[in-house]
Motif scaffolding. Sequence first.
Motif, short mmCIF file in Angstrom:
data_model
loop_
_atom_site.label_atom_id
_atom_site.label_comp_id
_atom_site.label_asym_id
_atom_site.label_seq_id
_atom_site.Cartn_x
_atom_site.Cartn_y
_atom_site.Cartn_z
N GLY A 31 0.81 -1.22 0.00
CA GLY A 31 0.00 0.00 0.00
C GLY A 31 0.84 1.26 0.00
N PHE A 32 2.17 1.09 0.14
CA PHE A 32 3.09 2.23 0.11
C PHE A 32 3.77 2.32 -1.25
CE2 PHE A 32 2.60 1.57 4.62
CZ PHE A 32 2.70 2.85 5.17
N GLU A 33 4.04 3.53 -1.68
CA GLU A 33 4.78 3.77 -2.92
C GLU A 33 6.14 4.37 -2.60
OE1 GLU A 33 2.67 6.06 -5.81
OE2 GLU A 33 0.72 5.19 -5.26
N LEU A 34 7.11 4.08 -3.45
CA LEU A 34 8.43 4.68 -3.31
C LEU A 34 8.42 6.10 -3.87
CD1 LEU A 34 11.53 4.69 -2.89
CD2 LEU A 34 11.72 3.63 -5.15
N VAL A 35 8.92 7.05 -3.06
CA VAL A 35 9.13 8.41 -3.53
C VAL A 35 10.64 8.63 -3.52
CG1 VAL A 35 8.66 10.86 -3.18
CG2 VAL A 35 6.94 9.15 -2.52
N LYS A 36 11.21 8.86 -4.67
CA LYS A 36 12.66 8.95 -4.79
C LYS A 36 13.17 10.33 -4.39
CE LYS A 36 12.96 5.50 -8.49
NZ LYS A 36 13.41 5.21 -9.86
N GLN A 37 13.95 10.35 -3.31
CA GLN A 37 14.54 11.62 -2.87
C GLN A 37 15.61 12.07 -3.85
OE1 GLN A 37 14.33 10.80 1.93
NE2 GLN A 37 16.15 11.72 1.09
#
Length: 591
Positions: free
Chosen positions: A82-88
Amino acid sequence: MTYKEKLSQIRAQMKADQVEAYIIPSADPHISEYLPKHYKCIPFASGFRGSAGTLVITHDFAGLWTDFRYFEQATEQLEGSGFELVKQEVQHAPEYIQWLSGKLAKGAKVAADERLVSIALGEMISGKLGLKGITLVDRDYLGPIWSDRPALPAEPAFLIDTEHIGQSVGSKITAVRVELAANDADYHLISSLDDLAWLFNIRGRDVSYNPVVLSFALISQDHAKLFLDEHKLTDEEKLTLLKNGVEVCAYGEIETALARLPENSSIFIDPKRNCYAYLKLIPASVRVIKDTNPSTNLKAVKNDTELENTRIAMTKDGVAITRFLKWLSEQIGKTRITELSAAAQLRSYRAAQEGFAGDSFNTISAYAAHGALPHYSASAESDAEVKPEGLFLVDSGGQYFYGTTDITRTIPMGETTEEEKRDYTLVLKGMIDGCKVMFPQGTCGYQIDAITRKPLWDHAVNYGHGTGHGVGYFLNVHEGPQVFNPTANPVALEPGMITSVEPGVYRPGKHGIRIENLVNTVVVDQNEFNVWYAFECLTIAPINTSIVQKDLMEQHQIDWLNDYNALVFERLSPHLSAEEAAWLKAETQAI
């Protein structure tokens, strides 16, 4: 519960409190990098097991903000959560704050467990979101749903004798008090576990790989209190501390002590290493002075006893590394070797060394394309077989009762490509230039970082992590305040600081290369221009030369490499069998 079910229950609590977003940092009340199981909140909530990241949950989105080191790992571990990766874009930058500012409406509430938020981060969140009328509130939405949460660790702690550490507890506290007086501070709160371990000459087993003890300290000019689980120390150890002017108190009493600080007094607090919740416990009349813990700077400069003992630890570690490299070279293609079995074999060689206390971090044992993941962690699912071709990267370290080690070697296992040879040579050039540089007093880490990167920059090659980090003395393998990275950190290098030099090249889907030594800053000259420093190489272990492209090397780099490998043989051969010494002699031949 599944991760999606946990997410649903968190959102239900948010809805009840009219909270629009919930932030879950990777931290504990001590703002630690490495966490006891009780505070591994991100793995519990999302399944992501990397050591750096932040979860942000809204009613219609759940994301993990993390940096490039964990992109592939996060993509795999977050699947179905349910979580998505957000690329820093910038390592360690709280970029989610700007995202929240753009997403949330004026007057919205954002929640976080403020025991897990540093003062600096809490004030940044409150300040930036406050410009839009968004408020930060203190909430713990994990505790109510974490039914099998691990208890706080209860392992015994122990004190280190002054003769083995070079400085008494009393003298260290005196040095801290000098800094407090200079800052006109009546009290000093310390929460960071490595600072506490250093200051009170205490070690423990509360956190994997870091020999620290969950504790706090409150120091004044005439009193010092150490707050920890009192069962961790014997009566004799408590008496030893008392003779050094330290009163042992219960771990939970720190909150009462902060709330009862005298009116109109002052307290010195490191905003990066104390939690936001505890700042709020301090009475409003108490003046708060925010700066780096004095112990952080004092701890970074190792005394003569610490340095000499570290050299002994490095020799022991070099013996273990040599035996591992010999075993690897002789068994590859004959015995099935995997990333996990190789790491276990290396650990067995370290464990055989006198004074070994454990690994200093989880070994990065990465073959071929896995080496392109700088913080790769082999698992039963990913455990690749190491074959007699390509490159094998091993980044590992040991905790010894007289020092901490951290070393990376990239090993050609057989036939390699021209690209692999070129990349290996460029990384080696960078590591050599970083290790052999002479520099004036006042030089900071970002200058060493640039010098180390230049041989790679000359070929339009770069790497996304820092070049080096400070290393503790039988303490955390990552230690400040010095760091070698592009950030303009104003901390100047001083003699006695132990730092890593570890450039790399990472080609996704192909290979990763990193070569790392630990160095100690030493004085080498003084003239009308300045006092001049250089690095003493503390790490003593062979560097493979079989795929070095000499035409890319400058003569001074070749000379350094030959001299270094000769030193490795000289230092290690007396501790090896005749067969091992013969293997090392061949491995360290000049090129």
